[in-house]
Design an enzyme around this catalytic site. Structure first.
Site, PDB file in Angstrom:
ATOM      1  N   LYS A 274     -68.239 -35.735  28.706  1.00 56.22           N
ATOM      2  CA  LYS A 274     -68.589 -35.967  30.101  1.00 56.22           C
ATOM      3  C   LYS A 274     -69.495 -34.854  30.601  1.00 56.22           C
ATOM      4  O   LYS A 274     -69.427 -33.736  30.101  1.00 56.22           O
ATOM      5  CB  LYS A 274     -67.322 -35.971  30.969  1.00 56.22           C
ATOM      6  CG  LYS A 274     -66.420 -37.165  30.787  1.00 56.22           C
ATOM      7  CD  LYS A 274     -65.203 -37.065  31.701  1.00 56.22           C
ATOM      8  CE  LYS A 274     -64.280 -38.254  31.531  1.00 56.22           C
ATOM      9  NZ  LYS A 274     -64.855 -39.529  31.959  1.00 56.22           N
ATOM     10  N   ASP A 344     -65.176 -41.692  25.155  1.00 58.48           N
ATOM     11  CA  ASP A 344     -64.709 -41.497  26.531  1.00 58.48           C
ATOM     12  C   ASP A 344     -63.961 -42.734  27.050  1.00 58.48           C
ATOM     13  O   ASP A 344     -63.332 -42.677  28.091  1.00 58.48           O
ATOM     14  CB  ASP A 344     -65.902 -41.163  27.435  1.00 58.48           C
ATOM     15  CG  ASP A 344     -65.469 -40.553  28.756  1.00 58.48           C
ATOM     16  OD1 ASP A 344     -64.280 -40.186  28.880  1.00 58.48           O
ATOM     17  OD2 ASP A 344     -66.332 -40.441  29.652  1.00 58.48           O
ATOM     18  N   GLU A 346     -61.158 -43.823  26.191  1.00 58.55           N
ATOM     19  CA  GLU A 346     -59.985 -43.476  25.377  1.00 58.55           C
ATOM     20  C   GLU A 346     -58.689 -44.053  25.915  1.00 58.55           C
ATOM     21  O   GLU A 346     -57.747 -44.285  25.155  1.00 58.55           O
ATOM     22  CB  GLU A 346     -59.877 -41.943  25.270  1.00 58.55           C
ATOM     23  CG  GLU A 346     -59.153 -41.218  26.424  1.00 58.55           C
ATOM     24  CD  GLU A 346     -59.862 -41.352  27.762  1.00 58.55           C
ATOM     25  OE1 GLU A 346     -61.061 -41.709  27.784  1.00 58.55           O
ATOM     26  OE2 GLU A 346     -59.208 -41.123  28.801  1.00 58.55           O
ATOM     27  N   ARG A 348     -57.851 -46.952  27.030  1.00 55.48           N
ATOM     28  CA  ARG A 348     -57.484 -48.270  26.495  1.00 55.48           C
ATOM     29  C   ARG A 348     -56.970 -48.164  25.058  1.00 55.48           C
ATOM     30  O   ARG A 348     -56.170 -48.987  24.629  1.00 55.48           O
ATOM     31  CB  ARG A 348     -58.690 -49.229  26.628  1.00 55.48           C
ATOM     32  CG  ARG A 348     -59.891 -48.825  25.821  1.00 55.48           C
ATOM     33  CD  ARG A 348     -61.177 -49.496  26.318  1.00 55.48           C
ATOM     34  NE  ARG A 348     -61.666 -48.878  27.567  1.00 55.48           N
ATOM     35  CZ  ARG A 348     -62.765 -49.271  28.207  1.00 55.48           C
ATOM     36  NH1 ARG A 348     -63.476 -50.285  27.746  1.00 55.48           N
ATOM     37  NH2 ARG A 348     -63.145 -48.658  29.318  1.00 55.48           N
TER      38      ARG A 348
HETATM   39  N1  BES Z   1     -60.592 -41.249  32.756  1.00 52.93           N
HETATM   40  C1  BES Z   1     -61.811 -41.960  32.814  1.00 52.93           C
HETATM   41  C2  BES Z   1     -61.949 -42.808  34.075  1.00 52.93           C
HETATM   42  C3  BES Z   1     -61.976 -42.061  35.364  1.00 52.93           C
HETATM   43  C4  BES Z   1     -63.173 -41.688  35.942  1.00 52.93           C
HETATM   44  C5  BES Z   1     -60.807 -41.767  36.028  1.00 52.93           C
HETATM   45  C6  BES Z   1     -63.197 -41.010  37.138  1.00 52.93           C
HETATM   46  C7  BES Z   1     -60.815 -41.091  37.233  1.00 52.93           C
HETATM   47  C8  BES Z   1     -62.015 -40.721  37.787  1.00 52.93           C
HETATM   48  C9  BES Z   1     -61.929 -42.867  31.595  1.00 52.93           C
HETATM   49  O1  BES Z   1     -61.315 -42.399  30.453  1.00 52.93           O
HETATM   50  C10 BES Z   1     -63.378 -42.972  31.289  1.00 52.93           C
HETATM   51  O2  BES Z   1     -63.967 -41.992  30.956  1.00 52.93           O
HETATM   52  N2  BES Z   1     -63.919 -44.170  31.427  1.00 52.93           N
HETATM   53  C11 BES Z   1     -65.294 -44.398  31.171  1.00 52.93           C
HETATM   54  C12 BES Z   1     -65.417 -45.652  30.345  1.00 52.93           C
HETATM   55  C13 BES Z   1     -66.794 -45.885  29.814  1.00 52.93           C
HETATM   56  C14 BES Z   1     -67.125 -44.862  28.745  1.00 52.93           C
HETATM   57  C15 BES Z   1     -66.856 -47.289  29.253  1.00 52.93           C
HETATM   58  C16 BES Z   1     -65.990 -44.559  32.510  1.00 52.93           C
HETATM   59  O3  BES Z   1     -65.404 -45.162  33.411  1.00 52.93           O
HETATM   60  O4  BES Z   1     -67.080 -44.069  32.666  1.00 52.93           O
HETATM   61 ZN    ZN Z   2     -59.722 -41.138  30.704  1.00 55.84          ZN
HETATM   62 MN    MN Z   3     -62.546 -41.110  29.334  1.00 54.81          MN
END
Ligand code: BES
Ligand code: ZN
Ligand code: MN
Length: 496
Positions: A274, A344, A346, A348
């Site tokens: 990230k 990222d 992860e 799921r």
């Molecule tokens: N933990 C994040 C989602 C998240 C983002 C929670 C902001 C709280 C605040 C999750 O693991 C993630 O990174 N999701 C990605 C998925 C993508 C790579 C398909 C996302 O939402 O960008």
């Molecule tokens: Zn996450």
């Molecule tokens: Mn993530």
């Protein structure tokens, strides 16, 4: 904050809150104080054109004849339109006004003329609202001036006719507040402390309440074939854990409901790392697990006559020489293979194995999972509503109804074969991300492939597990979202 209940008596000193309805009527004790102060309260109400609307408040300091008294008048709206939720909001408002006045202790008089709630119910819910609003995460403030433990009353007394009823009702509402507070503590904890093992240790504490707690380490999970969950944690120096919590208050023949939580104790994104800005928010990526653990605490704390299972998958998602790579293919416990396009995505992977494990081992009547799963749900619903997905109409309806009673907002989102096809992969049974659009939905479709068609709901709480602004029932920070809904849901549908 300590809550106590006492029979009403006319106060002569201290900080006292009277509740004023939309007809601006002074109830018994308030009327007596008004008389003793030669009409100071009614004069103030008139001068301020107080209308008794919810959210309105007014202070009367040191009225003549009662110089040691500080009175707050708090509006409650129509007396015959109260609900338990509204009573909680009034209690929270009362806490807030006395807190802003710097009081270290206060008394709320639970008297509203024409109230459509029983006195005990009103008093206990006022207390719950005050408790929820008083939560502070001040564990790491060490300096005397650092406000640790200060900045709000430490004792709240509720005066009510018939303290026995109020105390009895607060017995279970206080347990609910303990559950919400626990979820908020867990979510607030920094991730240098909050490892998967630390989380498991917090779960173990629930054994004191009669919860059966089992902790699976990596070796056990490997034997079970939980390679999707394990892949997420393989870049971390900290061992992944799966915790099973069982509360058997319902006896043999009762239905069993299960709650499953995403517990990523820190989400760097892994090799698909990230950006630095805002990454510190990822301490709350275990919010789903926090809600499940908090709910178990509430349910066990009030000795609910229901059978409830909580399962949380605890992992840390780190980039490292051992971390999983984009393009890896993992075989989940279900036997289905997953191409990891983005490390990222992860959550799921963790839930895939946790959901499969839960329904294989326990055959529950329903599964509901909670996860800070996608940024996309925040694009869709902002920071107000959680996204709800379900493969079962009745479960969805029941969950929404419970959330409304609890005052937590959830909005139903669609599942559809057309979205499901978007996560097919030519190299494996599925891939862990879909196309750019509808990211929260394709994440839910992914989870659905691990439910085996048993009644299931998924709640994406990424937008609501943390709040940057204060809300009626709480200060800003970790919200403990879903603990109150789950407690209500169990009460409504699983208790005898
Ligand atoms: N933990 C994040 C989602 C998240 C983002 C929670 C902001 C709280 C605040 C999750 O693991 C993630 O990174 N999701 C990605 C998925 C993508 C790579 C398909 C996302 O939402 O960008
Ligand atoms: Zn996450
Ligand atoms: Mn993530």
């Amino acid at each position: 904050m300590k809550i106590s209940f006492a029979e009403p008596k006319i106060p002569t000193s201290g900080v006292v809150v009277f509740l004023i309805d939309a007809d601006v009527r002074l109830a018994g004790i308030a009327k007596a104080v008004d008389r003793a102060t030669k009409g100071a309260l009614s004069r103030a109400l008139n001068a301020a054109s107080f209308s008794g609307k919810k959210g309105e408040s007014l202070s009367v300091i040191a009225p003549q004849g009662r110089e040691k008294l500080t009175v707050f008048l708090v509006g409650v709206g129509q007396a015959n339109e109260l609900s338990t939720l509204r009573a909680q909001e009034i209690g929270a408002q009362a806490y807030k006004v006395v807190s802003e006045a710097g009081a270290s202790a206060a008394t709320v008089i639970a008297e509203i003329i024409g109230a459509n709630l029983r006195a005990g119910e009103l008093a206990a819910n006022l207390a719950l609202g005050g408790r929820l609003r008083s939560y502070k995460y001040d564990k790491y403030l060490t300096k005397a001036g650092g406000r640790r433990g200060s900045g709000g009353p430490s004792r709240l007394q509720i005066m009510v006719k018939g303290t026995t009823g109020a105390r009895q009702r607060y017995g279970s509402l206080g347990a609910l507040a303990d559950g919400v507070d626990m979820a908020r503590d867990l979510v607030s904890e920094p991730s240098n402390i909050k490892s998967p093992k630390w989380m498991a240790a917090q779960c173990r504490k629930l054994a004191n309440l009669g919860v059966k707690v089992e902790v699976l380490g990596e070796a056990q999970m490997r034997k079970l074939g939980m390679n999707a969950l394990l892949a997420v944690g393989q870049g971390s120096a900290r061992e992944s854990q799966l915790v099973v919590m069982r509360w058997n208050g319902g006896g043999k023949d009762a239905k069993t409901v299960s709650f499953i939580g995403k517990g990523v104790t820190f989400d760097t994104g892994g090799i698909s790392i990230k950006p630095a800005g805002g990454m510190e928010d990822m301490i709350w990526d275990m919010g789903g697990a926090g809600s499940v653990i908090g709910a178990m605490r509430a349910i066990a704390g009030r000795k609910a006559k229901a059978n409830v299972i909580g399962v949380v998958g605890l992992v840390e998602n780190m980039p490292d020489g051992n971390a999983q790579r984009p393009g890896d293919i993992v075989t989940s416990m279900s036997g289905q293979t997953i191409e990891v396009i983005n490390t990222d995505a992860e959550g799921r992977l963790v839930l895939a194995d946790a959901l499969w494990y839960t329904q294989k081992r326990f055959k529950p009547d329903a599964m509901i999972d909670f996860a800070t799963l996608t940024g996309a749900i925040m694009v869709a619903l902002g920071r107000e509503y959680a996204g709800l997905y379900a493969n079962d109409e009745r479960l969805a309806k029941n969950f929404v109804a419970s959330s409304e009673e609890a005052g937590e907002k959830v909005w139903r989102m669609p599942l559809d074969g057309a979205y499901d096809r978007q996560i097919n992969s030519p190299r494996a049974d599925m891939k862990n991300v879909g196309p750019r659009w509808g990211g929260s939905i394709t994440a839910a479709q992914f989870l659905q492939r691990y439910t085996n068609d048993i009644p299931w709901a998924h709640v994406d709480i990424a937008g609501v597990a943390w709040s940057d602004k204060e809300q009626p029932l709480m200060a800003s920070g970790a919200t403990g979202f879903a603990v109150r809904t789950l407690d209500q849901f169990v009460r409504n549908h699983y208790e005898k």
